[in-house]
Design a protein around this motif. Structure first.
Motif, mmCIF file in Angstrom:
data_model
loop_
_atom_site.group_PDB
_atom_site.id
_atom_site.type_symbol
_atom_site.label_atom_id
_atom_site.label_comp_id
_atom_site.label_asym_id
_atom_site.label_seq_id
_atom_site.Cartn_x
_atom_site.Cartn_y
_atom_site.Cartn_z
ATOM 1 N N LYS A 1 1.121 -0.974 0.174
ATOM 2 C CA LYS A 1 0.120 -0.148 0.369
ATOM 3 C C LYS A 1 0.982 1.247 -0.293
ATOM 4 N N HIS A 2 1.829 0.983 0.201
ATOM 5 C CA HIS A 2 2.889 2.341 0.607
ATOM 6 C C HIS A 2 3.900 2.528 -0.838
ATOM 7 N N SER A 3 3.054 1.714 -1.806
ATOM 8 C CA SER A 3 4.043 2.233 -2.832
ATOM 9 C C SER A 3 3.031 2.730 -3.961
ATOM 10 N N VAL A 4 3.884 3.258 -4.429
ATOM 11 C CA VAL A 4 3.175 4.155 -5.494
ATOM 12 C C VAL A 4 2.715 3.601 -6.884
ATOM 13 N N PHE A 5 3.247 2.633 -7.532
ATOM 14 C CA PHE A 5 2.542 1.819 -8.399
ATOM 15 C C PHE A 5 1.537 1.161 -7.773
ATOM 16 N N TYR A 6 1.037 0.637 -6.055
ATOM 17 C CA TYR A 6 0.087 -0.052 -6.424
ATOM 18 C C TYR A 6 -1.007 1.020 -6.377
ATOM 19 N N GLN A 7 -0.235 1.947 -5.473
ATOM 20 C CA GLN A 7 -2.024 3.966 -5.866
ATOM 21 C C GLN A 7 -2.014 3.858 -7.191
ATOM 22 N N LEU A 8 -0.795 3.601 -7.408
ATOM 23 C CA LEU A 8 -1.555 3.689 -9.300
ATOM 24 C C LEU A 8 -2.234 3.108 -10.250
ATOM 25 N N GLN A 9 -1.976 1.771 -9.502
ATOM 26 C CA GLN A 9 -2.942 0.618 -10.142
ATOM 27 C C GLN A 9 -4.675 0.732 -9.264
ATOM 28 N N CYS A 10 -4.778 1.522 -7.803
ATOM 29 C CA CYS A 10 -6.410 1.568 -7.511
ATOM 30 C C CYS A 10 -6.467 2.534 -8.310
ATOM 31 N N ILE A 11 -6.155 3.835 -8.125
ATOM 32 C CA ILE A 11 -6.405 4.686 -8.732
ATOM 33 C C ILE A 11 -6.512 4.399 -10.618
ATOM 34 N N PHE A 12 -5.770 3.901 -11.679
ATOM 35 C CA PHE A 12 -6.942 3.374 -12.515
ATOM 36 C C PHE A 12 -8.078 2.308 -12.710
ATOM 37 N N GLY A 13 -7.639 1.521 -11.327
ATOM 38 C CA GLY A 13 -8.822 0.642 -11.224
ATOM 39 C C GLY A 13 -10.096 1.195 -11.139
ATOM 40 N N HIS A 14 -9.955 2.460 -10.069
ATOM 41 C CA HIS A 14 -11.121 3.053 -10.195
ATOM 42 C C HIS A 14 -12.174 3.433 -11.082
ATOM 43 N N LEU A 15 -10.337 4.513 -11.912
ATOM 44 C CA LEU A 15 -11.342 5.398 -12.984
ATOM 45 C C LEU A 15 -11.883 4.287 -13.699
ATOM 46 N N GLN A 16 -11.544 2.466 -14.184
ATOM 47 C CA GLN A 16 -12.064 1.755 -15.098
ATOM 48 C C GLN A 16 -13.431 1.421 -14.694
ATOM 49 N N ASP A 17 -13.116 1.326 -13.263
ATOM 50 C CA ASP A 17 -15.271 0.533 -13.358
ATOM 51 C C ASP A 17 -14.972 1.287 -11.688
ATOM 52 N N SER A 18 -15.181 2.223 -10.912
ATOM 53 C CA SER A 18 -15.493 2.600 -10.441
ATOM 54 C C SER A 18 -17.368 3.105 -11.021
ATOM 55 N N ARG A 19 -18.236 2.942 -9.906
ATOM 56 C CA ARG A 19 -19.085 2.877 -10.413
ATOM 57 C C ARG A 19 -19.780 5.235 -10.076
#
Length: 138
Positions: free
Chosen positions: A59-77
């Motif tokens: 969770k303290h990885s910038v890469f992981y945080q970018l994956q979270c952002i992209f996942g939400h941009l893709q799938d969030s309602r």
């Protein structure tokens, strides 16, 4: 608020993070970058080898945080996503970012892609930003 009809999810501005949001959203809109980030498995635990990683090292990885952002941009309602984890994790030249101070978008982009490619290199994954945006001197 529900996801807009046009289908795109925004990022919440935390006072002066518009430079961050614009770069992150532009990177997300590049299909090769988006797909590479979302499918990459950096397996943080392997990086720690024989040592025990902190429970929330990933969770303290910038890469992981970018994956979270992209996942939400893709799938969030939802209409927008609040990238608080990214704000807490990202460091500009090693220093925490003051969310109330404007920064240069190009400097942010350069620093971000350097951090991400270094992370990918450290876990033996292709350096997608160098491969996508890099050039060769001849």
């Amino acid at each position: 608020t529900p996801r807009p009809r046009h289908g795109h999810v925004g990022l919440k501005n935390a006072a002066a993070t518009c430079y961050m949001n614009s770069v992150l959203q532009q990177l997300y809109m590049i299909p090769l970058i988006r797909a590479s980030i979302l499918r990459a498995d950096d397996d943080v635990e392997e990086k720690w080898q024989s040592q025990q990683p902190p429970e929330d090292a990933e969770k303290h990885s910038v890469f992981y945080q970018l994956q979270c952002i992209f996942g939400h941009l893709q799938d969030s309602r939802m209409e927008h996503f609040v990238p608080k984890g990214f704000w807490d994790t990202y460091r500009l030249w090693g220093m925490p970012v003051n969310l109330r101070e404007h920064q240069d978008a190009v400097e942010f982009f350069t620093n971000l892609v350097d951090q991400l490619d270094e992370h990918l290199k450290s876990v033996a994954l292709p350096q997608i930003f160098q491969e996508t945006f890099g050039g060769v001197f001849v």
